[in-house]
Design a protein around this motif. Structure first.
Motif, mmCIF file in Angstrom:
data_model
loop_
_atom_site.group_PDB
_atom_site.id
_atom_site.type_symbol
_atom_site.label_atom_id
_atom_site.label_comp_id
_atom_site.label_asym_id
_atom_site.label_seq_id
_atom_site.Cartn_x
_atom_site.Cartn_y
_atom_site.Cartn_z
ATOM 1 N N TYR A 179 10.728 6.332 -7.206
ATOM 2 C CA TYR A 179 9.713 7.224 -6.659
ATOM 3 C C TYR A 179 10.315 8.437 -5.947
ATOM 4 C CZ TYR A 179 6.771 3.099 -7.446
ATOM 5 O OH TYR A 179 6.124 2.030 -8.013
ATOM 6 N N GLY A 180 11.634 8.544 -5.950
ATOM 7 C CA GLY A 180 12.296 9.716 -5.403
ATOM 8 C C GLY A 180 12.387 9.744 -3.893
ATOM 9 N N VAL A 181 12.307 8.583 -3.259
ATOM 10 C CA VAL A 181 12.424 8.526 -1.802
ATOM 11 C C VAL A 181 13.895 8.598 -1.417
ATOM 12 C CG1 VAL A 181 12.017 7.143 0.270
ATOM 13 C CG2 VAL A 181 10.311 7.179 -1.565
ATOM 14 N N VAL A 232 1.702 6.623 -7.017
ATOM 15 C CA VAL A 232 0.685 7.588 -7.434
ATOM 16 C C VAL A 232 1.205 9.012 -7.272
ATOM 17 C CG1 VAL A 232 -1.599 8.511 -6.881
ATOM 18 C CG2 VAL A 232 -1.247 6.037 -6.978
ATOM 19 N N ALA A 233 1.900 9.274 -6.144
ATOM 20 C CA ALA A 233 2.463 10.608 -5.918
ATOM 21 C C ALA A 233 3.515 10.959 -6.971
ATOM 22 C CB ALA A 233 3.070 10.680 -4.516
ATOM 23 N N GLY A 291 0.811 -1.213 0.000
ATOM 24 C CA GLY A 291 0.000 0.000 0.000
ATOM 25 C C GLY A 291 0.843 1.261 0.000
ATOM 26 N N LYS A 292 1.943 1.243 0.750
ATOM 27 C CA LYS A 292 2.837 2.398 0.781
ATOM 28 C C LYS A 292 3.508 2.601 -0.578
ATOM 29 C CE LYS A 292 3.541 4.855 3.408
ATOM 30 N NZ LYS A 292 3.036 6.255 3.588
ATOM 31 N N LEU A 293 3.911 1.522 -1.222
ATOM 32 C CA LEU A 293 4.524 1.638 -2.552
ATOM 33 C C LEU A 293 3.516 2.173 -3.569
ATOM 34 C CD1 LEU A 293 6.675 -1.619 -2.613
ATOM 35 C CD2 LEU A 293 7.515 0.741 -2.587
ATOM 36 N N ARG A 294 2.278 1.756 -3.448
ATOM 37 C CA ARG A 294 1.247 2.291 -4.351
ATOM 38 C C ARG A 294 1.076 3.794 -4.118
ATOM 39 N NH1 ARG A 294 -3.916 3.877 -4.621
ATOM 40 N NH2 ARG A 294 -5.100 3.364 -6.523
ATOM 41 N N GLU A 295 1.042 4.187 -2.858
ATOM 42 C CA GLU A 295 0.904 5.608 -2.513
ATOM 43 C C GLU A 295 2.055 6.429 -3.100
ATOM 44 O OE1 GLU A 295 1.573 8.021 1.603
ATOM 45 O OE2 GLU A 295 0.220 6.296 1.699
ATOM 46 N N LEU A 296 3.264 5.896 -2.989
ATOM 47 C CA LEU A 296 4.439 6.585 -3.525
ATOM 48 C C LEU A 296 4.397 6.636 -5.051
ATOM 49 C CD1 LEU A 296 7.152 5.002 -1.193
ATOM 50 C CD2 LEU A 296 6.347 7.381 -1.133
#
Length: 300
Positions: free
Chosen positions: A80-82, A38-39, A31-36
């Motif tokens: 994702y730029g983390v 999408v962002a 879920g966190k990877l999906r959130e990242l």
């Protein structure tokens, strides 16, 4: 995606019981990877193509159905730029923990596919709400009662398989002994108390166990009189799982004769939550329920 604070956690902490549950961790990480993603303005096909993943691999990871390897996690976070060493290290630590074998996999020989989602996630729940119209709920059964229920069920099982299923139920109950145990709230149909499962001695022991479990601060039990359960119209066993974290959606497990439904669809979950609310409001209070249990115990 530029992080405002590269050392700020990506997750709502503390994770509590979730950290000991590999299945739940996979869902949260996905879920966190999906959130990242999408962002970052990417779709799953974009990610698969850029990172050389097989088709739909990104989607499977995000759904928690595909374990995320360390190398895959690093590639995804980079895309994702983390940034931030602490953020990345924390994510990788949780990825490592998600690789551990789930305790219930040792019971794969007797664990039905339709029952697996409940067993896999109930230990990570903050609150478990149940309604049982036919039997004492599994998390509150004594071994002798469980044996009688399984033996008299629709399947013809070997004694070894019966024993293994009893052991599985006892292992599930161990979650209630943990320091971060879920709150168990159950509504029991009055008819359950009228059925002598396993004989009078077994029922006496089972009723004593229910009364003892009601002394626990995280266990609440109410009895729904026959007219109440008929008015609400539940008709089948229901288990509702509520998780403390936004990364895990509330879920409902609905029992049928030979299979079940496990869903996290918000509309369905809300319908069953409302139904459980109505049952709880109409059922006897815990004190009244205890008095009914003691009265039934005296009758044996």
């Amino acid at each position: 995606m530029a992080a405002t604070d590269p050392n700020e956690s990506l997750f709502v902490r503390p994770l509590g019981a979730v950290e000991k549950n590999p299945t739940a961790l996979k869902v949260i990480l996905g879920g966190k990877l999906r959130e990242l993603r999408v962002a970052a303005g990417l779709d799953p096909a974009d990610v698969d193509g850029r990172l050389g993943f097989s088709r739909s691999k990104t989607s499977r990871i995000e759904l928690g159905r595909h374990g995320c390897k360390n190398a895959d996690a690093l590639a995804l976070l980079g895309l994702y730029g983390v940034d931030g060493e602490e953020r990345i290290a924390e994510f990788l630590r949780l990825v490592e923990q998600s690789h551990r074998p789930d305790w219930w996999r040792s019971f794969n020989d007797v664990l039905s596919d339709f029952f697996t989602p409940l067993v896999a996630l109930e230990g990570a729940a903050e609150r478990i709400r149940t309604y049982e119209p036919f039997y004492v709920p599994g998390l509150l059964q004594i071994p002798e009662y469980t044996t009688a229920v399984i033996t008299n069920g629709p399947e013809h099982l070997l004694s070894h398989d019966v024993m293994r299923r009893v052991e599985l139920r006892q292992e599930r109950q161990r979650h209630l002994d943990e320091p971060d145990a879920p709150h168990l709230w159950t509504v029991l149909d009055e008819s359950v108390l009228l059925r002598t499962v396993g004989g009078p001695e077994v029922m006496r022991a089972q009723l004593k166990h229910l009364i003892a479990m009601m002394e626990r601060p995280r266990v609440s039990l109410q009895i729904a009189p026959l007219d109440v359960s008929a008015a609400v119209g539940v008709g089948t066993g229901v288990t509702y799982l509520r998780f403390a974290l936004g990364g895990l959606k509330d879920a409902v497990y609905i029992e049928h004769l030979t299979d079940s439904t496990f869903t996290q669809k918000p509309q369905t979950v809300e319908q069953y939550r409302n139904m459980l609310d109505r049952l709880g409001a109409c059922a006897l209070t815990p004190a009244e329920s205890r008095a009914m249990l003691e009265k039934r115990l005296d009758a044996y």
